[in-house]
Design an enzyme around this catalytic site. Structure first.
Site, short mmCIF file in Angstrom:
data_model
loop_
_atom_site.label_atom_id
_atom_site.label_comp_id
_atom_site.label_asym_id
_atom_site.label_seq_id
_atom_site.Cartn_x
_atom_site.Cartn_y
_atom_site.Cartn_z
N ASP A 61 0.82 -1.22 0.00
CA ASP A 61 0.00 0.00 0.00
C ASP A 61 0.86 1.27 0.00
OD1 ASP A 61 0.83 -0.80 2.62
OD2 ASP A 61 -0.42 0.80 3.44
N GLU A 62 0.25 2.32 -0.47
CA GLU A 62 0.81 3.68 -0.35
C GLU A 62 2.29 3.76 -0.69
OE1 GLU A 62 -1.97 5.43 3.21
OE2 GLU A 62 -0.28 4.19 3.81
C1 TNX Z 1 -3.73 3.99 5.73
S1 TNX Z 1 -4.93 1.60 4.72
C2 TNX Z 1 -2.77 3.01 5.80
C3 TNX Z 1 -2.00 2.83 7.03
C4 TNX Z 1 -2.38 3.83 8.09
C5 TNX Z 1 -3.87 4.05 8.08
C6 TNX Z 1 -4.34 4.96 9.15
C7 TNX Z 1 -3.53 1.26 4.38
C8 TNX Z 1 -3.37 0.09 3.57
N1 TNX Z 1 -2.56 2.06 4.83
O1 TNX Z 1 -0.62 2.91 6.76
O2 TNX Z 1 -1.97 3.34 9.32
O3 TNX Z 1 -4.23 4.56 6.83
O4 TNX Z 1 -5.72 5.07 9.16
#
Ligand code: TNX
Length: 500
Positions: free
Chosen positions: A314-315
């Site tokens: 993710d991200e």
């Molecule tokens: C998004 S959802 C993230 C996390 C954070 C979270 C906090 C996702 C796959 N990644 O790294 O902890 O938001 O709400």
């Protein structure tokens, strides 16, 4: 005088009837069971709890038998002896369909519980446990029948032990609640920018260095492989499968700090104790990165009996997209090589991997990448409905709100198959509710975000959507919160549960 006598008699009768009513056993379908079973049928009569003297289970020394014996001794002061045809009978019946389907028959003389699997018997036991915990009159149970099965085969929760570390006993306490509410997967987010929490013997600094930090600059911690195996066994006794996640190639600052060679420039970045995301990446071009990933997945697969390993994904804002795809494409076969099915956050759906993998949906709405591979199972964790780290409202003590506020009703009133209609709905195998830990660091803080919402997610995952209704749920969940408070839980005090 005569009038006075008459009214004394009348009052006397009134008291007598009220007393009878309040001690009469409430009917089986009036119990505040969560998740609500598929069918509950009342019958006339009651079973006095003390008539349960003996227990039978498919295996005499199973964890199921131990849990039942210990529970009934503490909660009902019963000392059950094991016997092949007990008064409380749990038996396997292969003619029943569905792996978690179960039936409970409460008669005036005893209780019969049947399922085709041990797992089904364990889920049934959670229902019985709730009947005992929620009884107004704990000396008897109403007679009747319950037949039940889950809507979804994947009923998960996630705990982020990377942003803040949670001890083995804190995680076990969480597992106990998951078990009572019939969850069957616990996803552990074991690494992130702020800390690395699982011992990898071939890369020891991941924990000796990478395990020491956490959000806010306090000391973190990590699980030795032995600790982790203990947790896996504890969960497995309760028919909960642990899914370990190593988040890659982003969310890796703790690893990059512990091993400078994993960085493209060979230099260690500083320890990260803030909560920003999306700035770190393993070096996609270096061969050592793939050696590292291979070692981590191999060691993790060795200590994980469950079918899945989650590789994050993710991200990855610090990794160019073509490099991200190339990296994911090359690591997914490694998971398969070590005998596991990969799981990944929804960004991994853009991969060219042709094997089976599970995709975990998390974005607010529609971040369906191009080049999507259909047919792979999807687990739903839509952030604006399922994220337990979102605040309830603007006054909430803990939590974030980037995906909006999630009050108790919003957390309950959604369905995995209708929340994102553009997805291939037949591929959805269930839901997972993540608890990210940027703002919480112990059981007490965790409880505030978990309760009441966790209980609602359990019901969404198990109970058919046509049997779920907020007004009825509201009454049932209130009873659970009363009980949880007797167990030391301080739930978030929701105004929505007070309103009529
Ligand atoms: C998004 S959802 C993230 C996390 C954070 C979270 C906090 C996702 C796959 N990644 O790294 O902890 O938001 O709400």
């Amino acid at each position: 005088m005569k009038n006075k006598i008459q009214s004394v008699i009348l009052v006397g009768f009134a008291i007598f009837f009220t007393a009878c009513n309040s001690t009469s056993t409430k009917k089986l379908d009036q119990y505040a069971l969560i998740p609500l079973p598929e069918t509950v049928t009342n019958q006339q009569g009651a079973l006095p709890i003390t008539s349960l003297q003996t227990l039978s289970t498919p295996q005499e020394n199973s964890y199921l038998a131990q849990e039942i014996t210990a529970f009934l001794q503490t909660e009902a002061n019963l000392r059950l002896a094991w016997k092949s045809q007990g008064d409380l009978r749990f038996s396997l019946d292969k003619s029943l369909k569905g792996s978690e389907y179960y039936e409970i028959k409460i008669q005036t003389t005893g209780i019969d519980v049947r399922s085709a699997s041990d797992e089904g018997l364990y889920r049934a036991w959670q229902t019985l446990k709730q009947l005992i915990l929620l009884a107004d009159d704990a000396t008897k149970l109403p007679t009747g029948l319950i037949s039940d099965q889950p809507t979804y085969s994947y009923r998960g929760a996630m705990l982020d032990v990377a942003r803040h570390f949670f001890s083995i006993s804190e995680v076990k306490r969480f597992i106990d609640f998951l078990a009572l509410y019939k969850f069957n997967y616990l996803h552990l987010h074991l690494s992130d920018d702020q800390g690395w929490r699982i011992e990898i013997k071939s890369w020891p600094q991941l924990t000796t260095i990478g395990g020491q930090s956490e959000v806010g600059g306090t000391t973190g911690g990590f699980y030795s492989q032995k600790d982790y195996q203990d947790l896996v066994a504890y969960a497995s006794d309760r028919y909960i499968t642990i899914i370990p996640e190593i988040d890659m190639p982003g969310h890796t600052n703790a690893a990059l700090n512990a091993y400078p060679e994993l960085n493209c420039d060979g230099k260690a970045p500083p320890v990260h104790t803030g909560i920003e995301v999306g700035f770190s990446s393993l070096c996609i071009e270096k061969p050592v990165t793939y050696q590292f990933v291979d070692d981590v997945i191999r060691e993790l697969a060795d200590i994980t009996p469950g079918p899945y390993i989650h590789i994050g994904g993710d991200e990855t804002h610090a990794t160019p997209n073509d490099q991200f795809i190339a990296f994911i494409d090359s690591i997914l076969p490694k998971v398969e090589r070590y005998g596991k099915t990969p799981m990944g956050w929804f960004e991994t759906r853009a991969s060219n991997y042709t094997g089976k993998m599970v995709h975990q949906y998390w974005a607010n709405e529609g971040n369906e990448p191009q080049n999507v591979k259909k047919g792979n199972p999807i687990v739903m964790s839509p952030s604006s409905f399922a994220y337990m780290d979102m605040q309830y409202d603007s006054l909430s003590k803990f939590g974030l709100h980037w995906a909006g506020y999630i009050n108790v009703r919003k957390a309950y009133d959604w369905d995995p198959k209708s929340v994102v209609p553009s997805l291939p709905l037949d591929d959805i195998i269930g839901l997972e509710t993540p608890l990210w830990s940027e703002t919480i660091s112990d059981n007490k803080e965790m409880d505030y975000l978990l309760f009441p919402r966790l209980i609602g997610y359990a019901e969404i995952a198990w109970t058919r959507s046509e049997n779920r209704a907020w007004e009825a749920y509201k009454k049932r969940v209130t009873k659970h919160l009363d009980w949880l408070q007797t167990q030391g839980v301080i739930p978030y005090d929701s105004p929505l549960l007070k309103a009529n």
